[in-house]
Design a protein around this motif. Structure first.
Motif, PDB file in Angstrom:
ATOM      1  N   THR A 143      92.026  13.746 123.482  1.00 33.71           N
ATOM      2  CA  THR A 143      92.819  12.710 122.835  1.00 33.71           C
ATOM      3  C   THR A 143      94.296  13.103 122.733  1.00 33.71           C
ATOM      4  O   THR A 143      95.113  12.315 122.285  1.00 33.71           O
ATOM      5  N   ASN A 147      97.359  10.326 122.436  1.00 35.60           N
ATOM      6  CA  ASN A 147      98.007  10.274 121.132  1.00 35.60           C
ATOM      7  C   ASN A 147      99.486  10.622 121.231  1.00 35.60           C
ATOM      8  O   ASN A 147     100.304  10.061 120.501  1.00 35.60           O
ATOM      9  N   PRO A 185      97.757  10.429 112.117  1.00 33.65           N
ATOM     10  CA  PRO A 185      96.544  10.578 112.947  1.00 33.65           C
ATOM     11  C   PRO A 185      95.433  11.392 112.284  1.00 33.65           C
ATOM     12  O   PRO A 185      94.295  11.339 112.715  1.00 33.65           O
ATOM     13  N   TRP A 251      99.509  20.384 118.340  1.00 33.90           N
ATOM     14  CA  TRP A 251     100.041  19.050 118.059  1.00 33.90           C
ATOM     15  C   TRP A 251     101.468  19.098 117.497  1.00 33.90           C
ATOM     16  O   TRP A 251     102.359  18.427 118.042  1.00 33.90           O
TER      17      TRP A 251
ATOM     18  N   PHE B  47      93.018   6.721 116.720  1.00 39.72           N
ATOM     19  CA  PHE B  47      93.402   8.070 117.143  1.00 39.72           C
ATOM     20  C   PHE B  47      92.264   8.901 117.743  1.00 39.72           C
ATOM     21  O   PHE B  47      92.505  10.003 118.218  1.00 39.72           O
ATOM     22  N   PRO B  51      91.765   6.572 122.300  1.00 41.55           N
ATOM     23  CA  PRO B  51      92.335   7.553 123.239  1.00 41.55           C
ATOM     24  C   PRO B  51      91.369   8.040 124.314  1.00 41.55           C
ATOM     25  O   PRO B  51      91.813   8.499 125.358  1.00 41.55           O
TER      26      PRO B  51
END
Lengths: 315, 340
Positions: A143, A147, A185, A251, B47, B51
């Motif tokens: 992801t 994201n 998130p 991240w 999220f 995705p």
């Protein structure tokens, strides 16, 4: 009988010896870090254990280096300005600020969803819960790229309002380099939902029936009966969530490049390059970032350890 | 949210008060439940779920973020033909094999000793768990200093055994080749093993994660019925027999859980390597790419080369491997939730 007791005592002694040796090995890097943080460069780079001269000024030097060689200055007239001027404090502020909001978000979303899945009856309940559990199988790496792309698409609410109402001509600002990217998130956690669902299921039905007789609604019951009973689950979820935010690295590296937005981990990683070969400053910088969490851990260690063992996950 | 909640439950008190207590047990749809799960589903949907599809779509594109062009399976073909991909896979496997079994054996050993009603158990547990709490970057700074080629403690320790100083985190040579050279045995190139730099990072990672295994194993040991031990002791079982025939089999669910979780996490290894590379002033994945795991490889494609599609393709391939493992874990978690 006596021989048995002797054997047992020797056995206990051996166990202690092994455990203490292991504990010493585990603790040693921390001791080495603390000692190194107060040595001079010359002493730190030559063998020798206890510093001959304790240079506490290393800490100030480390803070200054972290700040791009500008010393942090406290202005009594405007105390909050130090957050813009002193990067180390800013890093800490960012981590704590982001951590608090993530924890708040996770607790809110998970308590509500956990309650619904544990005690409410609605069509598709098992299917929806199954979908949630399935998302546990999605690795973070998969992801990551989408994201990251989302962060360049989304606009911050304040820039959107300002543009919509013509208050500012700066235009839309995306989520890169904002707290939104670090917080939003992560404001839901399947794991926490699972934890609360399990916990709420254990609350006896009699309590609920009694509350209903008193005319309580589900929201009142949740707020004034269930939550006060759920301290262990709340603390476990909050600590594990906070630990996850605290340790996040990939991240924040991706979505922050302004120094003012870095969390402590990224800030410290940056500092490694700035301090270069000044080992004593590196150790001082590491000590400064380690101490707060270590103190927190020593105070709350029972919760940390029990949280992890009941939850069985890595933060 | 509250208004809907109230309006729906308003009729409940009379019903409960009037009818038998069983009335509350009759299934009755509480529509406001959807409002309760909405916030969580919004975040997870945007999220986590969305995705996944988008990642696969991006993996079929070339170009940087916002300038995508469809290229089909090109990214996958490129990745599977890149020697870096295969060496990253090999590094990931080395890392996994080097950390997971080691951490589990040490973790079980320490947990078992701690479990022997030892005095000061709480203190030991606190100490062993501490590295797990401390940030990876801060502890990596210290460990990189321990492994410093000129003044590090690791080389001082080797000197005690008469072993020459090593380059540790900047040494790209395989560890078995180094040992072979030391013993003047020639090691074939396929058996050179992980670079010494990777071994240094693995030692650091074991130190950091050990406490997790100790704590989970301790919880698992606590679940074993102590009467079993007493009964076996009365039958004259020795300490080793107790461990071998009671602890090991009854601890199997815990062991399995730790194994799967550890495997998944080590396949995703990033933080330890990033922090150690940086602390040793190496390029990410260095020296000579010998510490480049799949996660690092993916991160570099995205962060350093701005190749989102390629990074996504690597992520999909990595995910497929992790997916297999997670399926096993998912089954296990499902079983646990039924019991719980």
């Amino acid at each position: 009988m006596n021989r048995d007791r002797l054997r047992k005592q020797i056995g206990t002694l051996l166990i202690h010896a092994v455990l203490a040796a292991g504990a010493a090995l585990v603790l040693f890097p921390f001791v080495w870090m603390l000692l190194g943080s107060v040595k001079s460069y010359n002493e730190a780079t030559t063998a020798g254990f206890i510093p001959r001269e304790w240079l506490w000024s290393n800490y100030l030097d480390a803070v200054t280096v972290m700040n791009g060689s500008v010393p942090c200055q406290f202005d009594a007239a405007n105390p909050l300005a130090i957050l813009n001027q002193c990067l180390l404090l800013r890093y800490f502020f960012n981590t704590v600020f982001v951590g608090l909001f993530v924890v708040l978000g996770v607790l809110t979303t998970s308590v509500l969803a956990g309650y619904a899945f544990a005690r409410l009856n609605f069509p598709g309940r098992n299917l929806l819960f199954g979908i949630l559990l399935m998302t546990l199988m999605i690795p973070f790496e998969l992801t990551l790229v989408p994201n990251f792309v989302f962060m360049t698409w989304f606009s911050t609410p304040e820039s959107w309002l300002a543009t919509t109402f013509g208050l500012s001509k700066e235009g839309l600002h995306n989520w890169i380099n904002t707290y939104y990217a670090l917080i939003v998130p992560f404001t839901a956690s399947v794991f926490s939902i699972f934890l609360f669902r399990q916990f709420f299921r254990g609350i006896p039905n009699e309590l609920f029936d009694a509350a209903l007789l008193d005319g309580a609604t589900h929201s009142q019951f949740l707020w004034s009966v269930v939550l006060p009973l759920s301290k262990p689950a709340l603390v476990t979820s909050a600590l594990l969530t906070f630990l996850g935010t605290w340790n996040a690295l990939m991240w924040p590296l991706l979505v922050t490049n302004a120094p003012q937005m870095r969390p402590i981990q990224v800030g410290l990683a940056q500092f490694i390059g700035e301090a270069g070969t000044q080992v004593q400053l590196l150790m001082a910088g590491a000590t400064l970032t380690v101490l707060p969490i270590m103190i927190l851990y020593l105070i709350l260690q029972r919760w940390f350890v029990e949280g992890i063992s009941s939850a069985g996950i890595r933060g | 949210m509250t208004t809907q909640d109230e309006s729906h439950s308003a009729s409940l008190p009379q019903q409960a008060a009037g009818a038998a207590p069983t009335a509350t047990k009759r299934p009755r749809v509480q529509w406001f439940a959807y409002l309760y799960i909405l916030p969580a589903f919004l975040v997870i949907g945007v999220f986590h779920i969305l995705p996944v599809g988008y990642a696969i779509w991006i993996s079929l594109q070339s170009g940087a973020v916002r300038r995508f062009q469809f290229t089909g399976l090109d990214n996958y073909i490129r990745a599977l033909n890149a020697p870096e991909f295969w060496s990253a896979l090999q590094t990931t496997l080395f890392y996994t094999l080097g950390t997971v079994p080691m951490t589990m054996v040490l973790g079980l050993g320490i947990a078992y000793l701690l479990f022997q009603k030892i005095r000061g158990r709480g203190i030991y547990r606190t100490i062993y768990f501490m590295p797990y709490i401390i940030s990876t970057v801060a502890s990596a700074i210290v460990w990189a200093w321990v492994f410093d080629p000129r003044n590090g403690l690791a080389n001082h320790a080797l000197a005690l055994f008469g072993i020459p100083a090593q380059q540790w985190l900047i040494e790209p040579t395989g560890v078995f080749k180094l040992i072979g050279d030391g013993l003047q045995v020639s090691v074939p190139s396929w058996a050179e093993g992980p670079s010494l730099a990777l071994v240094g990072i693995m030692i650091f990672a074991v130190w950091q994660v050990l406490g997790f295994d100790v704590v989970i194993f301790l919880a698992g040991l606590g679940n074993i019925n102590s009467e079993l031990y007493e009964a076996a002791r009365i039958d004259g079982a020795t300490g080793w027999q107790l461990f071998r025939y009671i602890t090991i089999p009854l601890l199997a669910p815990t062991t399995f859980f730790i194994l799967v979780v550890s495997l998944i996490f080590s396949l995703q290894a990033f933080n330890h390597i990033y922090a150690m590379n940086r602390s040793a002033a190496q390029q990410l994945g260095g020296p000579l790419g010998t510490t480049r795991t799949l996660s690092i490889f993916m991160f570099q494609a995205l962060y350093e080369q701005n190749r989102a599609g390629y990074a996504s393709a690597i992520a999909v391939l990595l995910s497929l491997m992790i997916l297999g493992l997670t399926l096993v874990q998912f089954r296990f978690l499902g079983r646990r939730s039924e019991n719980g």
